[in-house]
Design a protein around this motif. Structure first.
Motif, PDB file in Angstrom:
ATOM      1  N   THR A  34       0.912  -1.023   0.186  1.00 26.51           N
ATOM      2  CA  THR A  34      -0.174   0.094  -0.251  1.00 26.51           C
ATOM      3  C   THR A  34       1.158   1.332  -0.178  1.00 26.51           C
ATOM      4  OG1 THR A  34      -0.201   0.145   2.645  1.00 26.51           O
ATOM      5  CG2 THR A  34      -1.529  -1.088   1.060  1.00 26.51           C
ATOM      6  N   VAL A  35       0.563   2.248  -0.862  1.00 28.60           N
ATOM      7  CA  VAL A  35       1.408   3.756  -0.214  1.00 28.60           C
ATOM      8  C   VAL A  35       1.649   3.769   0.947  1.00 28.60           C
ATOM      9  CG1 VAL A  35       0.779   6.459  -1.080  1.00 28.60           C
ATOM     10  CG2 VAL A  35       0.809   4.595  -3.097  1.00 28.60           C
ATOM     11  N   LYS A  36       0.122   4.307   1.704  1.00 30.55           N
ATOM     12  CA  LYS A  36       0.686   4.684   3.061  1.00 30.55           C
ATOM     13  C   LYS A  36       0.115   3.252   3.763  1.00 30.55           C
ATOM     14  CE  LYS A  36      -2.500   7.409   6.720  1.00 30.55           C
ATOM     15  NZ  LYS A  36      -3.744   7.579   6.329  1.00 30.55           N
ATOM     16  N   ALA A  37       1.291   3.404   4.569  1.00 30.75           N
ATOM     17  CA  ALA A  37       1.383   1.956   5.394  1.00 30.75           C
ATOM     18  C   ALA A  37       0.075   2.298   6.361  1.00 30.75           C
ATOM     19  CB  ALA A  37       2.646   2.439   6.430  1.00 30.75           C
ATOM     20  N   TYR A  38      -0.460   0.822   6.891  1.00 33.59           N
ATOM     21  CA  TYR A  38      -1.662   0.450   8.028  1.00 33.59           C
ATOM     22  C   TYR A  38      -0.557   0.845   9.161  1.00 33.59           C
ATOM     23  CZ  TYR A  38      -5.030  -1.152   4.508  1.00 33.59           C
ATOM     24  OH  TYR A  38      -5.859  -1.685   4.323  1.00 33.59           O
ATOM     25  N   PRO A  39      -1.750   1.584  10.629  1.00 32.06           N
ATOM     26  CA  PRO A  39      -0.501   1.180  11.626  1.00 32.06           C
ATOM     27  C   PRO A  39      -0.756  -0.137  12.166  1.00 32.06           C
ATOM     28  CG  PRO A  39      -2.933   1.585  11.713  1.00 32.06           C
ATOM     29  CD  PRO A  39      -3.308   1.377  10.117  1.00 32.06           C
ATOM     30  N   ASP A  40       1.231  -0.171  12.855  1.00 30.47           N
ATOM     31  CA  ASP A  40       1.505  -1.287  13.761  1.00 30.47           C
ATOM     32  C   ASP A  40      -0.004  -2.228  14.728  1.00 30.47           C
ATOM     33  OD1 ASP A  40       3.494  -1.092  11.658  1.00 30.47           O
ATOM     34  OD2 ASP A  40       4.713   0.008  13.383  1.00 30.47           O
ATOM     35  N   ASP A  41      -0.410  -0.900  15.805  1.00 35.72           N
ATOM     36  CA  ASP A  41      -0.892  -0.714  17.072  1.00 35.72           C
ATOM     37  C   ASP A  41      -2.247  -1.728  16.388  1.00 35.72           C
ATOM     38  OD1 ASP A  41      -3.421  -0.691  18.837  1.00 35.72           O
ATOM     39  OD2 ASP A  41      -2.348   0.504  19.467  1.00 35.72           O
ATOM     40  N   TYR A  42      -2.658  -2.719  17.358  1.00 40.60           N
ATOM     41  CA  TYR A  42      -3.301  -4.303  16.248  1.00 40.60           C
ATOM     42  C   TYR A  42      -4.916  -3.959  16.537  1.00 40.60           C
ATOM     43  CZ  TYR A  42      -5.010  -8.612  15.552  1.00 40.60           C
ATOM     44  OH  TYR A  42      -5.717 -10.018  14.670  1.00 40.60           O
ATOM     45  N   ASP A  43      -5.410  -3.214  17.931  1.00 35.08           N
ATOM     46  CA  ASP A  43      -6.448  -2.607  18.081  1.00 35.08           C
ATOM     47  C   ASP A  43      -6.659  -1.548  16.501  1.00 35.08           C
ATOM     48  OD1 ASP A  43      -6.379  -4.911  20.250  1.00 35.08           O
ATOM     49  OD2 ASP A  43      -5.661  -2.979  21.825  1.00 35.08           O
ATOM     50  N   VAL A  44      -5.731  -1.009  16.657  1.00 35.76           N
ATOM     51  CA  VAL A  44      -6.550   0.502  15.822  1.00 35.76           C
ATOM     52  C   VAL A  44      -6.502  -0.713  14.616  1.00 35.76           C
ATOM     53  CG1 VAL A  44      -5.606   2.088  14.318  1.00 35.76           C
ATOM     54  CG2 VAL A  44      -5.181   2.215  17.016  1.00 35.76           C
ATOM     55  N   LEU A  45      -5.674  -1.303  13.650  1.00 29.99           N
ATOM     56  CA  LEU A  45      -5.940  -1.772  12.722  1.00 29.99           C
ATOM     57  C   LEU A  45      -6.936  -2.885  12.600  1.00 29.99           C
ATOM     58  CD1 LEU A  45      -4.810  -2.650  10.023  1.00 29.99           C
ATOM     59  CD2 LEU A  45      -3.569  -4.475  11.406  1.00 29.99           C
ATOM     60  N   LEU A  46      -7.419  -3.873  13.251  1.00 25.36           N
ATOM     61  CA  LEU A  46      -8.979  -4.394  13.520  1.00 25.36           C
ATOM     62  C   LEU A  46     -10.156  -3.631  13.424  1.00 25.36           C
ATOM     63  CD1 LEU A  46      -8.555  -6.812  16.195  1.00 25.36           C
ATOM     64  CD2 LEU A  46      -8.473  -7.361  14.048  1.00 25.36           C
ATOM     65  N   GLY A  47      -9.949  -2.427  14.004  1.00 22.77           N
ATOM     66  CA  GLY A  47     -11.204  -1.489  13.495  1.00 22.77           C
ATOM     67  C   GLY A  47     -11.357  -1.298  12.078  1.00 22.77           C
ATOM     68  N   LEU A  48     -10.150  -0.428  11.928  1.00 23.15           N
ATOM     69  CA  LEU A  48     -10.247   0.337  10.461  1.00 23.15           C
ATOM     70  C   LEU A  48      -9.984  -1.448   9.264  1.00 23.15           C
ATOM     71  CD1 LEU A  48      -8.572   2.632   8.836  1.00 23.15           C
ATOM     72  CD2 LEU A  48      -6.423   1.639   9.098  1.00 23.15           C
ATOM     73  N   GLY A  49      -9.353  -2.216   9.430  1.00 22.99           N
ATOM     74  CA  GLY A  49      -9.731  -3.131   8.640  1.00 22.99           C
ATOM     75  C   GLY A  49     -10.811  -3.558   8.571  1.00 22.99           C
ATOM     76  N   LYS A  50     -11.808  -3.253   9.636  1.00 22.50           N
ATOM     77  CA  LYS A  50     -13.150  -3.827   9.179  1.00 22.50           C
ATOM     78  C   LYS A  50     -13.837  -2.912   8.499  1.00 22.50           C
ATOM     79  CE  LYS A  50     -17.457  -4.626  12.225  1.00 22.50           C
ATOM     80  NZ  LYS A  50     -18.017  -5.420  13.542  1.00 22.50           N
ATOM     81  N   ARG A  51     -13.829  -1.720   9.093  1.00 14.25           N
ATOM     82  CA  ARG A  51     -14.435  -0.567   8.337  1.00 14.25           C
ATOM     83  C   ARG A  51     -14.644  -0.881   6.912  1.00 14.25           C
ATOM     84  NH1 ARG A  51     -12.355   2.211  12.955  1.00 14.25           N
ATOM     85  NH2 ARG A  51     -11.175   3.266  11.315  1.00 14.25           N
ATOM     86  N   GLU A  52     -12.918  -0.900   6.055  1.00 12.91           N
ATOM     87  CA  GLU A  52     -12.783  -1.014   4.644  1.00 12.91           C
ATOM     88  C   GLU A  52     -13.115  -1.778   4.193  1.00 12.91           C
ATOM     89  OE1 GLU A  52      -8.052   1.567   5.075  1.00 12.91           O
ATOM     90  OE2 GLU A  52      -8.101  -0.607   4.377  1.00 12.91           O
TER      91      GLU A  52
END
Length: 157
Positions: A34-52
């Motif tokens: 990805t051009v923009k890296a995903y966050p390293d924080d797993y909990d933040v990533l879970l919420g973001l990934g679900k929304r995406e």
């Protein structure tokens, strides 16, 4: 016939399997970033990934340095995000023509392979598509037996 392994990996599990597949098949390999890296924080990533995944969002990806039109057989790998392929994989699939390609898919997962099979079928219109192969992990530990992976690899032409 020329073979290419293309994959997206966040945690490294899909990358490890993709590299093993490429070695076993003597195939070229390319990783989707990805051009923009995903966050390293797993909990933040879970919420973001679900929304995406739920919204159908497709992040911008870095162009690959390989030309998929030069390959007859393509092996595509993705981690499972909320029962589907990762949004970066969705973007890659939507950005290419699959007409006349022989495509094999695999997905790394911890709980279920979800509906990735029907999602691949929709995204890879025009391709000769085999059912996805699921490769289970428990965190970083491979659960799917190596002989099962080898048996699947033996079917790739």
């Amino acid at each position: 016939m020329k073979k290419l392994v293309i994959y997206y990996s966040f945690s490294g599990n899909t990358r490890n399997i993709a590299k093993q597949i490429a070695r076993a098949l003597k195939a070229s390999i390319a990783e989707i970033h990805t051009v923009k890296a995903y966050p390293d924080d797993y909990d933040v990533l879970l919420g973001l990934g679900k929304r995406e995944v739920e919204s159908g969002y497709m992040p911008q990806i870095v162009p690959l340095t390989v030309d998929i039109s030069k390959y007859d057989t393509i092996i595509i790998g993705t981690p499972i995000w909320w029962s589907s392929f990762a949004p970066a994989m969705k973007k890659f699939l939507a950005s290419n023509s699959w007409k006349g390609k022989k495509v094999y898919t695999f997905a790394t997962y911890t709980e279920t392979i979800g509906h990735v099979g029907s999602d691949f079928k929709k995204a890879l219109r025009g391709a000769s598509l085999e059912a996805p192969f699921g490769i289970k992990y428990d965190e970083k530990k491979l659960v799917t037996p190596i002989p099962e992976i080898r048996a699947w690899l033996s079917k790739i032409q």
